[in-house]
Design a protein around this motif. Structure first.
Motif, mmCIF file in Angstrom:
data_model
loop_
_atom_site.group_PDB
_atom_site.id
_atom_site.type_symbol
_atom_site.label_atom_id
_atom_site.label_comp_id
_atom_site.label_asym_id
_atom_site.label_seq_id
_atom_site.Cartn_x
_atom_site.Cartn_y
_atom_site.Cartn_z
ATOM 1 N N ARG A 269 -24.364 -8.477 36.455
ATOM 2 C CA ARG A 269 -23.049 -8.149 37.002
ATOM 3 C C ARG A 269 -23.153 -6.948 37.932
ATOM 4 O O ARG A 269 -24.088 -6.146 37.856
ATOM 5 C CB ARG A 269 -22.043 -7.844 35.884
ATOM 6 N N GLN A 270 -22.145 -6.859 38.813
ATOM 7 C CA GLN A 270 -22.045 -5.733 39.726
ATOM 8 C C GLN A 270 -21.431 -4.547 38.995
ATOM 9 O O GLN A 270 -20.707 -4.705 38.009
ATOM 10 C CB GLN A 270 -21.172 -6.129 40.922
ATOM 11 N N ALA A 271 -21.726 -3.347 39.470
ATOM 12 C CA ALA A 271 -21.162 -2.142 38.868
ATOM 13 C C ALA A 271 -19.661 -2.051 39.121
ATOM 14 O O ALA A 271 -19.154 -2.507 40.144
ATOM 15 C CB ALA A 271 -21.859 -0.905 39.428
ATOM 16 N N LEU A 272 -18.959 -1.432 38.177
ATOM 17 C CA LEU A 272 -17.566 -1.077 38.391
ATOM 18 C C LEU A 272 -17.499 0.242 39.144
ATOM 19 O O LEU A 272 -18.419 1.069 39.062
ATOM 20 C CB LEU A 272 -16.837 -0.921 37.055
ATOM 21 N N LEU A 273 -16.410 0.446 39.872
ATOM 22 C CA LEU A 273 -16.182 1.754 40.473
ATOM 23 C C LEU A 273 -15.875 2.766 39.365
ATOM 24 O O LEU A 273 -15.428 2.393 38.279
ATOM 25 C CB LEU A 273 -15.020 1.680 41.457
ATOM 26 N N PRO A 274 -16.120 4.048 39.625
ATOM 27 C CA PRO A 274 -15.943 5.055 38.576
ATOM 28 C C PRO A 274 -14.564 5.049 37.931
ATOM 29 O O PRO A 274 -14.454 5.146 36.698
ATOM 30 C CB PRO A 274 -16.216 6.371 39.313
ATOM 31 N N HIS A 275 -13.491 4.924 38.743
ATOM 32 C CA HIS A 275 -12.165 4.951 38.125
ATOM 33 C C HIS A 275 -11.942 3.712 37.257
ATOM 34 O O HIS A 275 -11.217 3.753 36.273
ATOM 35 C CB HIS A 275 -11.069 5.084 39.197
ATOM 36 N N GLN A 276 -12.616 2.609 37.606
ATOM 37 C CA GLN A 276 -12.532 1.415 36.774
ATOM 38 C C GLN A 276 -13.283 1.618 35.459
ATOM 39 O O GLN A 276 -12.856 1.121 34.416
ATOM 40 C CB GLN A 276 -13.097 0.212 37.533
ATOM 41 N N GLY A 277 -14.405 2.360 35.529
ATOM 42 C CA GLY A 277 -15.134 2.688 34.307
ATOM 43 C C GLY A 277 -14.290 3.527 33.362
ATOM 44 O O GLY A 277 -14.298 3.315 32.142
ATOM 45 N N ILE A 278 -13.541 4.483 33.918
ATOM 46 C CA ILE A 278 -12.628 5.289 33.097
ATOM 47 C C ILE A 278 -11.538 4.409 32.497
ATOM 48 O O ILE A 278 -11.148 4.571 31.330
ATOM 49 C CB ILE A 278 -12.010 6.423 33.945
ATOM 50 N N GLU A 279 -11.055 3.437 33.279
ATOM 51 C CA GLU A 279 -10.030 2.519 32.765
ATOM 52 C C GLU A 279 -10.561 1.697 31.596
ATOM 53 O O GLU A 279 -9.819 1.401 30.641
ATOM 54 C CB GLU A 279 -9.545 1.598 33.887
ATOM 55 N N VAL A 280 -11.844 1.318 31.645
ATOM 56 C CA VAL A 280 -12.447 0.601 30.519
ATOM 57 C C VAL A 280 -12.384 1.454 29.258
ATOM 58 O O VAL A 280 -12.043 0.973 28.171
ATOM 59 C CB VAL A 280 -13.907 0.220 30.841
ATOM 60 N N LEU A 281 -12.718 2.743 29.406
ATOM 61 C CA LEU A 281 -12.671 3.639 28.253
ATOM 62 C C LEU A 281 -11.246 3.769 27.708
ATOM 63 O O LEU A 281 -11.031 3.714 26.490
ATOM 64 C CB LEU A 281 -13.217 5.016 28.628
ATOM 65 N N PHE A 282 -10.272 3.923 28.604
ATOM 66 C CA PHE A 282 -8.890 4.055 28.142
ATOM 67 C C PHE A 282 -8.370 2.739 27.565
ATOM 68 O O PHE A 282 -7.474 2.733 26.726
ATOM 69 C CB PHE A 282 -7.985 4.561 29.269
ATOM 70 N N GLY A 283 -8.955 1.612 28.015
ATOM 71 C CA GLY A 283 -8.587 0.331 27.421
ATOM 72 C C GLY A 283 -8.997 0.237 25.957
ATOM 73 O O GLY A 283 -8.424 -0.551 25.190
ATOM 74 N N GLY A 284 -9.992 1.047 25.574
ATOM 75 C CA GLY A 284 -10.425 1.085 24.172
ATOM 76 C C GLY A 284 -9.998 2.340 23.450
ATOM 77 O O GLY A 284 -10.561 2.702 22.411
ATOM 78 N N TYR A 285 -8.971 3.017 23.999
ATOM 79 C CA TYR A 285 -8.475 4.288 23.441
ATOM 80 C C TYR A 285 -7.993 4.085 22.004
ATOM 81 O O TYR A 285 -7.093 3.299 21.742
ATOM 82 C CB TYR A 285 -7.321 4.778 24.316
#
Length: 370
Positions: A269-285
């Motif tokens: 897979r292609q990398a996510l942009l940094p803000h998308q990576g942060i969104e992944v973390l908040f999706g698992g908050y």
């Protein structure tokens, strides 16, 4: 100075930062004017991005959170250390192997202290995203990145230095077990079968069994590495632990691990942009990750570091000029191309300004080979 993709770099540009190989030798010195042959030579070393100096980026300062020489040293120490522990496992009664692995762990501890000192001296947000990488083995590179991210997060937690050092060592060792998984499975471009995924999941316990053989590794370090895939809601592995049943070290490492994983290009897979990576973390908050760790991580990472070229949702192209602590993910930028991709007289805007809230960064191609 700015970061650009090498394959979009014309001959004649001036190199802004020296490029090193895995052994720390200079491949190309800062200030060199690139020729077509030099560009092709760099591609042979699997270098995808470089820093250049030009008029468009004049005055933009790129602050290294970790000096390049230290990063290379740490990468080599981690590589040698993980391999020494793997080697020991092939013959646990080998006294020389035990001595070698012990020395390797002490070297890892020493280089981590150097990383910690560098981060403590750094007065800006942690910037690893715009680092030119020349390493091909994902496990080793990922282990270094996670140890640095976890170190910064441990600092933000206000932990004492001995615990930060243990977290750093645990992060360096967290994917050790993956070196026992066939590389064709680790790097498989398509979807894993159920059997292959089950094999991948064994890497936590494999790594735990390996590090237990090295007397220099403290027990909390072993558990921090073992539990990095456990999740707050109990849906993780290998033991399905919940909440505070999960070791504090693992709760920190898991956040660093996932962010680096999703913002790195992999074979499948292609990398996510940094803000998308942060969104992944908040999706698992508070389901996958401890909420406090997610929030602290967001506050200490330079999501879009200075010198990075980005594209906005209205089509304009810009260079990040300054990290915005008051609006993470919305830096100050210098517009260099208009909506039609035409060169213009550069001007600067602050994406954190309320009047620019409609604007959003949608592309940062120099990060996608990280």
């Amino acid at each position: 100075m700015r970061l650009v993709k090498l394959d979009q770099c014309p001959a004649g540009v001036k190199l802004g930062k020296s490029i090193y190989n895995e052994n720390g030798a200079v491949l190309l010195a800062q200030g060199t004017y690139l020729t077509n042959s030099l560009i092709e030579r760099l591609k042979q070393f699997h270098i995808f991005t470089i820093h250049i100096e030009d008029e468009l980026s004049e005055g933009i300062e790129i602050v290294e959170s970790i000096p390049e020489e230290l990063r290379i040293e740490a990468q080599n120490v981690i590589t040698e250390g993980l391999n020494a522990i793997i080697e020991l496992n092939t013959n646990s009664s080998n006294f020389q192997g035990m001595m070698k692995s012990g020395r390797a762990v002490r070297s890892m501890q020493k280089v981590f202290r150097d990383l910690l000192n560098s981060l403590n001296e750094n007065q800006t947000a942690l910037n690893l995203l715009a680092t030119t990488k020349v390493y091909e083995n994902y496990v080793y590179t990922h282990s270094l990145n996670v140890s640095i991210y976890a170190c910064q997060l441990a600092i933000e937690n206000g932990l004492p230095i001995p615990k930060i050092e243990e977290i750093g060592l645990a992060a360096m060792l967290h994917d050790l077990g993956k070196l026992h998984i066939p590389r064709e499975i680790i790097n498989k471009p398509g979807k894993l079968t159920d059997e292959e995924y089950a094999l991948i999941k064994t890497h936590c316990e494999i790594g735990f069994d390996l590090v237990k053989q090295v007397h220099e590794i403290p027990i909390p370090v072993s558990h921090g590495a073992l539990q990095h895939h456990e999740r707050i809601d109990g849906a993780g592995y290998p033991r399905g632990l919940k909440g505070e049943e999960i070791h504090k070290y693992a709760r920190i490492i898991s956040v660093a691990d996932v962010f680096d994983a999703v913002t790195s290009t992999r074979s499948y897979r292609q990398a996510l942009l940094p803000h998308q990576g942060i969104e992944v973390l908040f999706g698992g908050y508070e389901t996958q990750f401890e909420g406090k760790q997610v929030q602290l991580f967001k506050e200490c990472i330079a999501i879009y570091p200075p010198g990075l070229t980005v594209k906005l949702n209205d089509g304009r192209t810009a260079i990040v000029t300054k990290y915005n602590f008051n609006a993470v993910g919305r830096p100050e930028i210098r517009i260099i191309k208009d909506e039609e991709n035409q060169d213009i007289q550069p001007y600067e805007i602050n994406l954190g300004d309320p009047k620019h809230l409609i604007l959003e960064i949608v592309e940062a191609d120099a990060l996608l080979n990280v």
